[in-house]
Scaffold this active site. Structure first.
Site, PDB file in Angstrom:
ATOM      1  N   LYS A 132       0.825  -1.209   0.000  1.00 33.89           N
ATOM      2  CA  LYS A 132       0.000   0.000   0.000  1.00 33.89           C
ATOM      3  C   LYS A 132       0.863   1.265   0.000  1.00 33.89           C
ATOM      4  CE  LYS A 132      -4.089  -2.267   0.973  1.00 33.89           C
ATOM      5  NZ  LYS A 132      -3.591  -3.631   1.074  1.00 33.89           N
TER       6      LYS A 132
HETATM    7  C1  LIG Z   1      -4.212  -4.753   0.596  1.00 29.70           C
HETATM    8  C2  LIG Z   1      -3.398  -5.970   0.498  1.00 29.70           C
HETATM    9  C3  LIG Z   1      -3.701  -6.983  -0.423  1.00 29.70           C
HETATM   10  C4  LIG Z   1      -4.910  -6.898  -1.334  1.00 29.70           C
HETATM   11  O1  LIG Z   1      -4.755  -5.929  -2.335  1.00 29.70           O
HETATM   12  P1  LIG Z   1      -6.051  -5.361  -3.095  1.00 29.70           P
HETATM   13  O2  LIG Z   1      -5.550  -4.277  -3.954  1.00 29.70           O
HETATM   14  O3  LIG Z   1      -6.990  -4.896  -2.042  1.00 29.70           O
HETATM   15  O4  LIG Z   1      -6.602  -6.519  -3.875  1.00 29.70           O
HETATM   16  C5  LIG Z   1      -2.870  -8.086  -0.487  1.00 29.70           C
HETATM   17  N1  LIG Z   1      -1.798  -8.211   0.341  1.00 29.70           N
HETATM   18  C6  LIG Z   1      -1.482  -7.263   1.232  1.00 29.70           C
HETATM   19  C7  LIG Z   1      -0.322  -7.482   2.121  1.00 29.70           C
HETATM   20  C8  LIG Z   1      -2.256  -6.112   1.338  1.00 29.70           C
HETATM   21  O5  LIG Z   1      -1.932  -5.172   2.236  1.00 29.70           O
END
Ligand SMILES: *Cc1c(COP(=O)(O)O)cnc(C)c1O
Length: 495
Positions: free
Chosen positions: A113
């Site tokens: 993120k």
């Molecule tokens: C948010 C997240 C995901 C999922 O990603 P999306 O874009 O919501 O599909 C997968 N792995 C981790 C570690 C995340 O923080």
């Protein structure tokens, strides 16, 4: 350059500049913003392969954020992708056991993120200036664990902004919670809710749609915006690393000109994999998009049957950031699959709201043929971490392990040996207890930080700064509320 505007998945006639769409987050009709056209690259892969991450980022983002000047956009990019990342490349590509792991976890909070949330505050404050906004921007966000801290880190002490994060109490990892509740910055607020992520996300969507609340905040000089992955200011920056990894493979001679690759993505809200799909639509040679779910496998069921059905028990798993039953960004793919027909999309989304499910047509399903889906149970996930560690010494986090397992199964089933990039979405340090459960079964310690040190011994990877920082940090936020009290909590913080 051609100007790209944004419309809503629930109103195709709407036209809005990129900067306004970033500020607003979600369209007033409840829809998500989509570019009026998916642009194509205007530089060749041969040129892109000579660029660093920032260079590629500019070439991608300039196509989408066409009302930002070159200077503005380059400033945003330079402010985001700097020493906050613990690798000079910003992302690393590591080959292990027949796949390339695209490590997206080298930012401030050691999960992917950070890739988008380190630039979003700069895009937003620039967008506010461009649009002569005097109100303070209030970021309201629901998190399944990783968004929250990444957004807090991004917005901490940014003038003209405040940020409120809701997380499911008991639904995130120890390290995730500790990272959030130790957040400093007078403009930050972190609140636990008695409910799961979907409850938090739905309630936040309702707050955004609350006209009365909007008016009363406006009178106090505030306006809401969203840092959730529905914001176009998050989606677009995520396209960059797929392009970057492709041209990196090209530059290193791992693939030849025009060679297609597959991409495997551990998926929750469907933002990350949608970015890969957008990259493909822009002309990046991607063949299959392999969507990996944990036991909350709504997306697996959707891609295999054409029925999206959230009527099922919500499971807390060892990959908590993917514990989601309503994948918000899927609406964007649905919209594209209807031929950008807002009324068809609205029908499906209303059905989801009213009955918890919808059915797509055969045409829409064949539109999605490039997507392949799989899922991993909690046991599969731990076994995959153990397998990769014993075969290669490389340690995966639980989310990445879901993708790794699903990719192995796909390969076994189809014999497809197309070179594959697996999105590695978190550092194993973010989910240490479960990772150690997989690779060090005899480890008996219950102390989170002893486990961290043990993981460092076993993996030979230094404990990241993001974890060192919270060892002794003071708890700054301890509020926990019912879902029904979220609105009051917001007003309370902003009074
Ligand atoms: C948010 C997240 C995901 C999922 O990603 P999306 O874009 O919501 O599909 C997968 N792995 C981790 C570690 C995340 O923080």
């Amino acid at each position: 350059m051609e100007e790209i505007l944004y419309k809503s998945t629930r109103n195709s006639k709407l036209r809005m500049s990129a900067s306004k769409a970033i500020l607003q987050g979600l369209s007033e009709d409840g829809g998500l913003f989509m570019p009026t056209k998916i642009p194509e690259f205007d530089v060749s892969f041969d040129e892109l392969k000579t660029m660093d991450y920032r260079g590629v980022a500019y070439e991608v983002m300039k196509l989408y954020f066409s009302d930002f000047t070159e200077e503005e956009l380059k400033h945003c990019i330079a402010s985001a992708y700097d020493e906050k990342f613990d690798t000079e490349n910003i992302v690393d590509l590591v080959y292990a056991d027949k796949a390339y792991y695209l490590e997206l976890f080298h930012g401030a909070t050691i999960a992917f993120k950070d890739m988008a949330l380190s630039i979003l505050p700069h895009l937003m404050t620039t967008a506010a200036k461009k649009n002569d906004i005097d109100n303070d921007i209030v970021i309201l966000t629901a998190t399944s664990g990783d968004t929250g801290k990444a957004a807090l880190a991004g917005f901490d002490s940014v003038p003209g902004t405040k940020i409120i994060v809701f997380y499911p109490k008991g639904g995130v990892s120890f390290i995730q919670e500790r990272q959030m509740v130790t957040q400093t910055g007078l403009n930050t607020c972190v609140i636990g809710i008695k409910g799961n992520f979907d409850d938090a996300q739905s309630a936040v969507k309702n707050l955004f749609a609350d006209k009365e609340l909007k008016a009363s905040l406006s009178a106090k000089g505030y306006q809401f915006s969203s840092a959730n992955s529905i914001n176009i200011g998050r989606l677009i920056p995520q396209i960059v690393y797929y392009v970057y990894s492709y041209v990196k493979l090209l530059a290193e001679g791992k693939i030849s000109d025009g060679e297609k690759i597959n991409v495997t993505v551990p998926t929750g809200n469907f933002g990350n994999i949608l970015a890969a799909y957008m990259a493909k639509r822009m002309g990046l040679p991607i063949d299959k998009l392999i969507c990996a779910s944990n036991e909350n496998k709504v997306l697996y069921d959707f891609f295999t049957t054409g029925v999206y059905d959230r009527n099922r028990d919500f499971k807390l798993t060892n990959s908590p950031s993917m514990d989601i039953l309503i994948s918000s960004n899927l609406e964007r793919l649905i919209y594209l699959a209807t031929g950008e027909d807002d009324s068809k999309n609205i029908k499906l989304m209303n059905s989801l709201k009213e009955t918890g499910r919808y059915d797509i047509s055969a045409d829409m399903k064949s539109f999605m043929n490039d997507f392949v889906a799989g899922f991993a149970t909690e046991e599969d996930t731990l076994a995959q971490i153990a397998k990769l560690y014993s075969d290669t010494g490389y340690v995966l986090d639980t989310h990445t392990a879901v993708a790794s397992y699903v990719y192995d199964e796909y390969r076994k089933k189809t014999g497809d040996d197309t070179k594959t990039v697996i999105a590695s979405t978190a550092s194993p340090y973010k989910f240490t207890p479960n990772v150690l459960k997989a690779i060090d079964k005899d480890c008996a310690s219950e102390d989170a930080f002893e486990l961290v040190d043990r993981l460092s011994e076993l993996s030979g990877v230094k404990v990241p700064r993001a974890v060192e920082e919270i060892r002794n940090a003071k708890i700054m936020h301890d509020k926990v509320v019912e879902v029904s009290e979220m609105k009051d909590a917001v007003c309370d913080f902003l009074k």
